[in-house]
Design a protein around this motif. Structure first.
Motif, PDB file in Angstrom:
ATOM      1  N   ASP A   1       9.190  -0.587 -31.191  1.00  0.00           N
ATOM      2  CA  ASP A   1       8.678  -1.350 -32.366  1.00  0.00           C
ATOM      3  C   ASP A   1       7.646  -0.907 -33.099  1.00  0.00           C
ATOM      4  O   ASP A   1       6.885  -0.066 -32.463  1.00  0.00           O
ATOM      5  CB  ASP A   1       8.286  -3.036 -31.867  1.00  0.00           C
ATOM      6  N   PHE A   2       7.472  -0.915 -34.409  1.00  0.00           N
ATOM      7  CA  PHE A   2       6.517  -0.683 -35.308  1.00  0.00           C
ATOM      8  C   PHE A   2       5.740  -1.958 -35.848  1.00  0.00           C
ATOM      9  O   PHE A   2       6.366  -2.893 -36.488  1.00  0.00           O
ATOM     10  CB  PHE A   2       7.221   0.291 -36.479  1.00  0.00           C
ATOM     11  N   LEU A   3       4.590  -1.793 -35.537  1.00  0.00           N
ATOM     12  CA  LEU A   3       3.577  -3.123 -36.082  1.00  0.00           C
ATOM     13  C   LEU A   3       2.336  -2.490 -37.066  1.00  0.00           C
ATOM     14  O   LEU A   3       1.859  -1.353 -37.080  1.00  0.00           O
ATOM     15  CB  LEU A   3       2.825  -3.597 -34.970  1.00  0.00           C
ATOM     16  N   ILE A   4       1.973  -3.386 -37.960  1.00  0.00           N
ATOM     17  CA  ILE A   4       0.703  -3.319 -38.541  1.00  0.00           C
ATOM     18  C   ILE A   4      -0.298  -4.138 -38.602  1.00  0.00           C
ATOM     19  O   ILE A   4       0.190  -5.319 -38.268  1.00  0.00           O
ATOM     20  CB  ILE A   4       1.321  -2.907 -40.325  1.00  0.00           C
ATOM     21  N   THR A   5      -1.468  -3.685 -38.531  1.00  0.00           N
ATOM     22  CA  THR A   5      -2.605  -4.549 -38.593  1.00  0.00           C
ATOM     23  C   THR A   5      -3.295  -3.937 -40.055  1.00  0.00           C
ATOM     24  O   THR A   5      -4.227  -3.240 -39.846  1.00  0.00           O
ATOM     25  CB  THR A   5      -3.343  -4.284 -37.279  1.00  0.00           C
ATOM     26  N   PRO A   6      -3.031  -4.596 -41.025  1.00  0.00           N
ATOM     27  CA  PRO A   6      -3.699  -4.206 -42.319  1.00  0.00           C
ATOM     28  C   PRO A   6      -5.178  -4.528 -42.184  1.00  0.00           C
ATOM     29  O   PRO A   6      -5.633  -5.402 -41.551  1.00  0.00           O
ATOM     30  CB  PRO A   6      -2.973  -5.016 -43.341  1.00  0.00           C
TER      31      PRO A   6
ATOM     32  N   TRP B   1      -7.707 -10.554 -39.001  1.00  0.00           N
ATOM     33  CA  TRP B   1      -8.114 -10.787 -37.613  1.00  0.00           C
ATOM     34  C   TRP B   1      -6.832 -10.229 -36.696  1.00  0.00           C
ATOM     35  O   TRP B   1      -5.879 -10.428 -36.903  1.00  0.00           O
ATOM     36  CB  TRP B   1      -8.390 -12.151 -37.122  1.00  0.00           C
ATOM     37  N   HIS B   2      -7.355  -9.582 -35.578  1.00  0.00           N
ATOM     38  CA  HIS B   2      -6.292  -9.139 -34.750  1.00  0.00           C
ATOM     39  C   HIS B   2      -6.763  -8.973 -33.108  1.00  0.00           C
ATOM     40  O   HIS B   2      -8.047  -8.731 -32.801  1.00  0.00           O
ATOM     41  CB  HIS B   2      -5.585  -7.909 -35.211  1.00  0.00           C
TER      42      HIS B   2
ATOM     43  N   ILE C   1      -1.793 -11.027 -31.852  1.00  0.00           N
ATOM     44  CA  ILE C   1      -2.027 -11.974 -32.618  1.00  0.00           C
ATOM     45  C   ILE C   1      -2.721 -11.508 -34.159  1.00  0.00           C
ATOM     46  O   ILE C   1      -3.854 -10.847 -34.163  1.00  0.00           O
ATOM     47  CB  ILE C   1      -2.801 -12.981 -32.446  1.00  0.00           C
ATOM     48  N   VAL C   2      -1.936 -11.424 -35.359  1.00  0.00           N
ATOM     49  CA  VAL C   2      -2.437 -10.858 -36.592  1.00  0.00           C
ATOM     50  C   VAL C   2      -2.561 -12.384 -37.578  1.00  0.00           C
ATOM     51  O   VAL C   2      -1.541 -12.536 -37.998  1.00  0.00           O
ATOM     52  CB  VAL C   2      -1.671  -9.739 -37.207  1.00  0.00           C
TER      53      VAL C   2
END
Ligand code: 1HN
Length: 362
Positions: A140-145, A149-150, A128-129
């Motif tokens: 899959d490629f994901l980002i958490t900038p 909150w994640h 959850i971002v």
């Protein structure tokens, strides 16, 4: 009457005692002719790292405090810089393999470090971002900038393993870390599922609300779309150094999706051998599919699916795909930072490819 040498020895001791230093003795190691990173070229085999990650699943849980169950890569050239035990894979980037088991949750937090994830194995878990639930599947490629909150939740039935990369060593040097816990274990989901995929479903089309709000609008890049893009691209001419490669970018700006961390996926058709080049930025490679080798500063690094290796700053490198199937190499880098600071440059190898002088063994 003492000689100059004797006076200098005594002078240096007095300087050191007052926490001062003489530049004339260190200028050579500060002003190297070319980049001389601490990181050395290195490769970790998947079987070994995955076994350690799975074993950690019997020993620790991703509770508040520990936060994440990750086995990180520690570059032997950087280990002495990390007294507190956080890993540097290159001089600026950290990476590790994270394990989340069925039924587990990892707590919500936010920090100034940016993170990217590449999903290696499994399905059924989501992250959850900032209120958006993003399901994670292989490739899959994901980002958490930075600053969002994640947290992670696993509703599926098999262990999930993924590759994380954060700009931890860089932020440490910059002295710019902030970290905060979310008041509850997990944050609430406040957006429809697939929110960012619904907003950005076709290349080149930007929702009108994002005209002025450019902050990381796309949370996930699905493997199916990446693979299709590379299959199309590979019907055309190859790049001399990277064969067929696409960068993951923020669709609203064209800049790196991960802000401070660049990332790309490249396809090396079976038998393909790229030319060698070197560049100021450093890179970390994770082999998603296929087998082959890379020559880094003359040394052959043999790889297959799941292996992780690094290309330190300014190291010559070329890639060769030797398997029957096409190879797909995922990689992350600090190119966005080098470019923002106007420090990037690159050079083609004078004779195209390197002479191999040895083979890497761990
Ligand atoms: C983190 O938040 C994650 O969110 C992974 O999965 C690795 C390493 C250091 C600090 C924070 C994650 C991390 C991390």
């Amino acid at each position: 009457m003492s000689t100059i040498e004797e006076r200098l020895t005594e002078y240096y001791a007095r300087l050191r005692a007052r926490n001062l230093g003489p530049l004339w003795n260190s200028i050579g190691s500060i002003m190297t002719k070319e980049p001389k990173p601490h990181a050395v070229p290195y490769l970790w085999k998947w079987d070994e790292v995955a076994a350690f990650a799975m074993e950690s699943g019997e020993l620790v849980t991703p509770e508040r405090g520990g936060e994440r169950r990750v086995v990180f890569f520690s570059n032997p050239g950087c280990a002495h810089l990390e007294p507190s035990g956080w890993g540097s894979l290159t001089d600026t980037l950290y990476a590790g393999i994270q394990l989340l088991k069925p039924g587990e949750k990892a707590p919500s937090h936010r920090h100034n470090q940016s993170a990217i994830r590449f999903i290696v194995q499994g399905q059924g878990a989501y992250t959850i971002v900032e209120g958006e639930r993003v399901y994670m599947e292989e490739g899959d490629f994901l980002i958490t900038p930075a600053g969002l909150w994640h947290d992670h939740v696993h509703d599926g039935s098999e262990p999930m393993l993924w590759f994380d990369c954060l700009d931890i060593p860089m932020l440490y040097k910059l002295g710019a870390m902030f970290f905060e816990h979310y008041p509850e274990f997990n944050q609430p989901v406040t957006r429809p599922d697939n929110y960012s995929t619904l907003r950005y479903s076709a290349a080149g089309l930007r929702p009108i609300q994002d005209r002025h709000d450019h902050y990381a609008p796309q949370a996930v890049f699905k493997w199916r779309a990446t693979k299709a893009a590379l299959d199309n691209l590979s019907t055309l001419d190859a790049d001399p150094f990277d064969a067929y490669a696409v960068e993951y970018v923020n669709p609203a700006t064209g800049q790196a999706a991960g802000n401070t961390i660049g990332a790309m996926m490249q396809k090396l058709p079976s038998g393909h051998h790229t030319n060698a080049h070197r560049h100021v930025h450093s890179a970390i490679y994770h082999v998603f599919r296929g087998e082959g080798y890379s020559v880094i500063d003359g040394v052959k690094f043999e790889w297959k699916q799941g292996d992780t290796f690094c290309i330190p700053n300014w190291a010559w490198h070329e890639h060769v795909s030797t398997g029957a199937e096409d190879a797909f190499l995922f990689s992350t880098n600090d190119l966005p930072v080098m470019e923002a600071l106007h420090l990037e440059r690159a050079e083609a190898h004078p004779v195209g490819q390197q002479e191999v002088t040895g083979t890497f063994t761990a």
